[in-house]
Design an enzyme around this catalytic site. Structure first.
Site, PDB file in Angstrom:
ATOM      1  N   HIS A 145      54.337 111.275   6.430  1.00 16.91           N
ATOM      2  CA  HIS A 145      53.322 110.240   6.643  1.00 16.91           C
ATOM      3  C   HIS A 145      53.841 109.147   7.574  1.00 16.91           C
ATOM      4  O   HIS A 145      53.176 108.790   8.570  1.00 16.91           O
ATOM      5  CB  HIS A 145      52.931 109.648   5.292  1.00 16.91           C
ATOM      6  CG  HIS A 145      51.995 108.489   5.365  1.00 16.91           C
ATOM      7  ND1 HIS A 145      50.640 108.604   5.134  1.00 16.91           N
ATOM      8  CD2 HIS A 145      52.211 107.169   5.644  1.00 16.91           C
ATOM      9  CE1 HIS A 145      50.063 107.418   5.266  1.00 16.91           C
ATOM     10  NE2 HIS A 145      51.004 106.528   5.568  1.00 16.91           N
ATOM     11  N   GLU A 146      55.019 108.621   7.280  1.00 19.05           N
ATOM     12  CA  GLU A 146      55.543 107.514   8.080  1.00 19.05           C
ATOM     13  C   GLU A 146      55.863 107.947   9.505  1.00 19.05           C
ATOM     14  O   GLU A 146      55.625 107.201  10.459  1.00 19.05           O
ATOM     15  CB  GLU A 146      56.782 106.913   7.407  1.00 19.05           C
ATOM     16  CG  GLU A 146      56.535 106.316   6.035  1.00 19.05           C
ATOM     17  CD  GLU A 146      55.466 105.239   6.009  1.00 19.05           C
ATOM     18  OE1 GLU A 146      55.159 104.660   7.064  1.00 19.05           O
ATOM     19  OE2 GLU A 146      54.925 104.982   4.919  1.00 19.05           O
ATOM     20  N   HIS A 189      53.020 107.682  11.843  1.00 17.44           N
ATOM     21  CA  HIS A 189      52.846 106.388  12.508  1.00 17.44           C
ATOM     22  C   HIS A 189      53.756 106.296  13.732  1.00 17.44           C
ATOM     23  O   HIS A 189      53.333 105.800  14.787  1.00 17.44           O
ATOM     24  CB  HIS A 189      53.174 105.249  11.539  1.00 17.44           C
ATOM     25  CG  HIS A 189      52.217 105.116  10.401  1.00 17.44           C
ATOM     26  ND1 HIS A 189      50.854 105.121  10.566  1.00 17.44           N
ATOM     27  CD2 HIS A 189      52.435 104.960   9.056  1.00 17.44           C
ATOM     28  CE1 HIS A 189      50.265 104.969   9.388  1.00 17.44           C
ATOM     29  NE2 HIS A 189      51.201 104.887   8.459  1.00 17.44           N
TER      30      HIS A 189
END
Length: 285
Positions: free
Chosen positions: A202-203, A206
Site C-alpha cells: 500500500h505505502e 504512494h
C-alpha cells in the site's frame, strides 16, 4: 487527525502532513496510513497525466516503458534485539520482498533487494526523529526505494510514504523520500489483520504516485484514476458489496490503495498501472 512532529512539518512546507483516522465500527483497530494529503500542485500534475493517459488509450497507443526495476533498501530500526522489539528476521524481510514482487509483478514492476541493515535506536524505532534517521540510513538515488521498518509508529499508525515530485538531490525532500512502515506488519509479524505484507505494498503505491481510492470522496477528481469507482470513505475489514457512492459502482475494496484488511487485498487496476508508469517516467527514471 494525526500530525507528524512540528519540527518535521516545518521542513515540509510543500506538503500537508495531516493524517486521517477511520475507526472500525466494531471497535477493532483499522488500517491507518499517515501519507500526507497530495498538494494542489500534485493533484494538478496527476490530472495532466490522466489527460495524457486517456489520449493514449483513445488512440490505442502503448507507453514506451514496458517494465520497471526498482532497487530496494530495507532498514530495520528496533528498540532492542528481539522480534518483539522490532528486530525483524531475515526470513521476514525475504517474505515481505516476495509479497511485493507478487503484487507488483503482474504490472511489470519488480523490486531488487540491494541490502538490508539493522539499527537499534529506541528513539528512531518510535519515529522520534524522522529526518535524522533518514539522513543516516538512506541509500541510493531518487529512483531507489528506501523502506524503513520501525518497531512502533504510535497511535495505531501502520505506515506512511511520500509521493514523487520534482526533488533536488541532497534536499530535505530527497532524504525524506521513501516509506516508513510498522515492522510488525510484514509477513509473520504481530499486527493482525495487517501482517501479510499488504502495508508495504500500500505505502509503496504512494511512492509510485497512487492516491487512496477514497481520495476526495464521491467528488471529482477523486483519485484521478478512471477505473477505480468513487468511494466516500475508507473501507475496513473486507465489506463485500459496499457502495458508498451510489450509481458509481461498488467500492474497490480489494484494491491495494483502500484500507481493507491484508487478506482482502487483490489488485491494482490497469489505469493505476498506467499512473505508476507515468509517475516513474516523470519523476524517478
Amino acid at each position: 487527525m494525526l500530525l507528524k512532529p512540528i519540527t518535521t512539518a516545518a521542513l515540509l512546507a510543500s506538503s500537508a502532513v495531516a493524517r486521517s483516522v477511520f475507526p472500525r465500527a466494531s471497535g477493532n483497530a483499522t488500517r491507518i496510513c499517515g501519507t500526507p494529503e497530495p498538494t494542489e500542485q500534485q493533484i494538478a500534475a496527476s490530472q495532466a497525466m490522466l489527460a495524457k493517459e486517456r489520449e493514449m488509450r483513445a488512440k490505442g497507443e502503448l507507453r514506451a516503458l514496458r517494465s520497471i526495476s526498482v532497487n530496494l533498501y530495507f532498514h530495520v530500526v528496533a528498540s532492542g534485539n528481539s522480534v518483539d522489539d522490532g528486530y525483524l528476521t531475515q526470513q521476514m524481510i525475504d517474505d515481505q520482498l516476495d509479497v511485493m514482487n507478487a503484487d507488483y509483478g503482474p504490472h511489470g514492476i519488480s523490486f531488487n533487494l540491494v541490502s538490508t541493515d539493522w539499527t537499534v535506536n529506541s528513539n528512531w524505532a518510535s519515529d522520534g526523529d524522522e529526518l535524522a534517521m533518514k539522513r543516516a540510513l538512506r541509500k541510493g538515488t531518487y529512483s531507489d526505494l528506501n523502506v524503513y521498518l520501525l518497531g512502533n509508529l504510535g497511535g495505531g499508525l501502520l505506515g506512511y510514504c511520500y509521493f514523487p515530485d520534482d526533488v533536488s538531490q541532497g534536499s530535505t525532500e530527497f532524504y525524506l523520500d521513501g516509506c516508513t512502515v510498522l515492522g510488525a506488519s510484514v509477513p509473520g509479524g504481530s499486527a493482525a489483520p495487517y501482517n501479510l505484507g499488504g502495508t508495504v505494498v500500500h505505502e509503496v503505491g504512494h511512492w509510485m504516485n497512487l492516491y487512496h481510492t477514497f481520495q476526495g470522496g464521491c467528488s471529482s477528481p477523486g483519485d484521478s484514476i478512471d477505473d477505480t469507482p468513487p468511494q466516500q470513505s475508507a473501507s475496513s475489514g473486507c465489506p463485500v458489496g459496499r457502495d458508498s457512492c451510489p450509481s458509481a459502482g461498488l467500492d474497490p475494496i480489494h484494491n491495494y490503495m483502500d484500507y481493507s484488511d491484508d487478506a482482502c487485498y487483490e489488485e491494482f487496476t490497469p489505469d493505476q498501472e498506467d499512473r505508476m508508469y507515468s509517475g516513474w517516467s516523470t519523476y524517478r527514471s
